[in-house]
Scaffold this motif. Structure first.
Motif, PDB file in Angstrom:
ATOM      1  N   VAL A 151      29.292  75.743  69.025  1.00 38.24           N
ATOM      2  CA  VAL A 151      28.317  76.879  69.139  1.00 38.24           C
ATOM      3  C   VAL A 151      27.084  76.607  69.968  1.00 38.24           C
ATOM      4  N   VAL A 152      26.529  75.351  69.708  1.00 43.20           N
ATOM      5  CA  VAL A 152      25.688  74.793  70.621  1.00 43.20           C
ATOM      6  C   VAL A 152      26.060  74.737  72.159  1.00 43.20           C
ATOM      7  N   ASN A 153      27.237  74.052  72.236  1.00 44.11           N
ATOM      8  CA  ASN A 153      27.756  74.141  73.804  1.00 44.11           C
ATOM      9  C   ASN A 153      27.757  75.227  74.185  1.00 44.11           C
ATOM     10  N   LEU A 154      28.454  76.164  73.518  1.00 43.14           N
ATOM     11  CA  LEU A 154      28.560  77.556  74.027  1.00 43.14           C
ATOM     12  C   LEU A 154      27.305  78.064  74.267  1.00 43.14           C
ATOM     13  N   GLY A 155      26.298  78.050  73.567  1.00 43.95           N
ATOM     14  CA  GLY A 155      24.951  78.498  73.842  1.00 43.95           C
ATOM     15  C   GLY A 155      24.256  77.923  75.191  1.00 43.95           C
ATOM     16  N   MET A 156      24.520  76.480  75.430  1.00 41.29           N
ATOM     17  CA  MET A 156      24.005  75.805  76.771  1.00 41.29           C
ATOM     18  C   MET A 156      24.734  76.541  77.815  1.00 41.29           C
ATOM     19  N   VAL A 157      26.124  76.626  77.695  1.00 41.18           N
ATOM     20  CA  VAL A 157      26.824  76.945  78.899  1.00 41.18           C
ATOM     21  C   VAL A 157      26.484  78.532  79.379  1.00 41.18           C
ATOM     22  N   SER A 158      26.327  79.232  78.412  1.00 40.48           N
ATOM     23  CA  SER A 158      26.104  80.701  78.765  1.00 40.48           C
ATOM     24  C   SER A 158      24.778  80.911  79.062  1.00 40.48           C
ATOM     25  N   PHE A 215      30.680  77.876  93.518  1.00 35.95           N
ATOM     26  CA  PHE A 215      31.067  78.941  92.581  1.00 35.95           C
ATOM     27  C   PHE A 215      32.380  78.577  92.163  1.00 35.95           C
ATOM     28  N   ASP A 216      32.616  78.557  90.709  1.00 37.12           N
ATOM     29  CA  ASP A 216      33.931  78.331  90.461  1.00 37.12           C
ATOM     30  C   ASP A 216      34.653  79.465  89.814  1.00 37.12           C
ATOM     31  N   HIS A 217      34.110  80.389  88.853  1.00 35.48           N
ATOM     32  CA  HIS A 217      34.468  81.550  88.536  1.00 35.48           C
ATOM     33  C   HIS A 217      33.584  82.260  87.655  1.00 35.48           C
ATOM     34  N   HIS A 218      33.757  83.552  87.318  1.00 40.10           N
ATOM     35  CA  HIS A 218      32.752  84.170  86.253  1.00 40.10           C
ATOM     36  C   HIS A 218      33.507  84.295  85.030  1.00 40.10           C
ATOM     37  N   CYS A 219      33.170  83.722  83.754  1.00 41.31           N
ATOM     38  CA  CYS A 219      34.056  83.504  82.660  1.00 41.31           C
ATOM     39  C   CYS A 219      33.552  84.756  82.013  1.00 41.31           C
ATOM     40  N   LEU A 233      29.082  71.299  81.368  1.00 41.21           N
ATOM     41  CA  LEU A 233      28.974  72.142  80.084  1.00 41.21           C
ATOM     42  C   LEU A 233      30.375  72.828  79.811  1.00 41.21           C
ATOM     43  N   TYR A 234      30.988  73.657  80.770  1.00 43.75           N
ATOM     44  CA  TYR A 234      31.772  74.485  80.570  1.00 43.75           C
ATOM     45  C   TYR A 234      33.198  73.275  80.298  1.00 43.75           C
ATOM     46  N   ILE A 235      33.280  72.465  80.931  1.00 38.40           N
ATOM     47  CA  ILE A 235      34.613  71.473  80.439  1.00 38.40           C
ATOM     48  C   ILE A 235      34.182  71.008  79.212  1.00 38.40           C
TER      49      ILE A 235
END
Length: 356
Positions: A151-158, A215-219, A233-235
């Motif tokens: 959850v912390v990682n998801l919050g950081m990448v977003s 730019f890689d993509h929009h997730c 962070l995404y990886i």
């Protein structure tokens, strides 16, 4: 009378928007008479009116949006300055005074967070207390640790700036942004929407309405662009998410096997006796499989030093990738090298009323 073939030259509006279009026009145009010239001009005006340029239309809409936002801010604020994130022309949503940068659509992020939270709760309620192996407390502690990390990682990448590039806008002052152009002049790319020359691997995201470096993509499941500054962070989110769902699936599958062997029941009986465990095992298996495929695909891209956008569009199908530094150097560039600072200071102060 012999007919003379002529080639339409770009109109003034398009040539101002895309300067390289005017340079590509041919200089060896055949001579035409005065009557042919006037007829050609009328046809060009009619053609321009019937077929408006999409880029010009988007620029006019963006300009109208900026002017309207400035007038509204002028009517509600007494001072002449405001923070940059208040008047940023992109579609981003900002929190904590411009420190957190999010995408415009939070639905995917909310669904991803709910999937993680519901999986963790279902595991604690229906699987962890099953007497199979290990104790209740160790399994709960392991799931809580993984839940917290993912959850912390998801919050950081977003909420991390993916590498947004400043626009060439008069309202953005030099003290609040960095306008430098990286790379050789012939390698930079022009964006007609942002009106800038960006780095070679930058692309304009239609969802966030920003140019993003590398730019890689929009997730959609994160609700954010993936670019130079948040790709690591995404990886890591893919790795931790894979470990989280694989952990829950392993114990759920073990619980199902234990009940089937102990009571001599078939799969259809599990739908009546423990539907929650069966549903949790099915969902976590699908999630772990998807995250595993995404992780392998992104590790493949890292090894080649390609972005998902470049790979999907086959940028280097017929030529050598100029950014490939070798297997080891490519991995070090993503996982070891320091993250560059943000190119835009969204908390910087800008004067907006002089530009209205």
């Amino acid at each position: 009378m012999a007919s003379t073939d002529t080639k339409n030259e770009p109109n003034d509006t398009v040539s101002n928007t895309l300067p390289e279009t005017a340079e590509s026009a041919h200089s060896d145009q055949p001579e035409i008479t005065l009557s042919e010239s006037s007829a050609y001009a009328e046809a060009a005006v009619e053609n321009a009116e019937t077929k408006p340029n999409l880029i010009v239309l988007r620029q006019k809409l963006a300009s109208a949006k900026r002017i309207l936002s400035r007038r509204l801010l002028k009517s509600f604020h007494g001072d002449r300055t405001t923070r940059l994130y208040h008047v940023w022309p992109g579609n981003n949503v900002f929190f904590c005074g411009g420190r957190l940068v999010c995408g415009p659509d939070p639905r995917g992020l909310v669904l991803t967070t709910m999937a993680i939270a519901m999986s963790s709760w279902s595991f604690a309620a229906y699987v962890a207390n099953d007497v199979v192996s290990f104790g209740y407390a160790p399994k709960i502690i392991g799931s809580l640790i993984l839940t917290f990390i993912v959850v912390v990682n998801l919050g950081m990448v977003s909420t991390t700036d993916p590498g947004i590039i400043s626009r060439n806008d008069q309202m953005l002052v030099e003290s609040a942004t960095e306008r430098g152009v990286e790379g050789d002049e012939e390698r930079v790319k022009y964006c007609g929407i942002c009106n800038i020359y960006g780095p070679p691997r930058s692309r304009h995201c239609d969802v966030c309405d920003n140019c993003v470096e590398k730019f890689d993509h929009h997730c959609p499941w994160i609700g954010q662009c993936i670019g130079l500054r948040n790709y690591r962070l995404y990886i890591s989110f893919l790795f931790i998410g894979l470990a989280f769902f694989a952990y829950i699936f392993a114990f759920s599958f073990q619980t199902i096997r234990h009940r089937m062997s102990q009571n001599n029941v078939v799969l259809i009986d599990l739908l009546r006796n423990c539907p929650e465990t069966l549903a949790l095992a099915s969902f976590t298996f699908a999630a772990a499989l998807l995250l595993g495929l995404l992780t392998c695909y992104n590790l493949y891209l890292v090894a080649l030093n390609q972005t998902a956008y470049e790979n999907c569009h086959q940028y280097y199908a017929s030529s050598q990738n100029p950014y490939d530094k070798g297997f080891l150097s490519n991995f070090m560039e993503v996982f070891y090298w320091s993250t560059p600072p943000s190119k835009v200071d969204f908390r910087g102060e800008v004067n907006i009323y002089d530009q209205v």
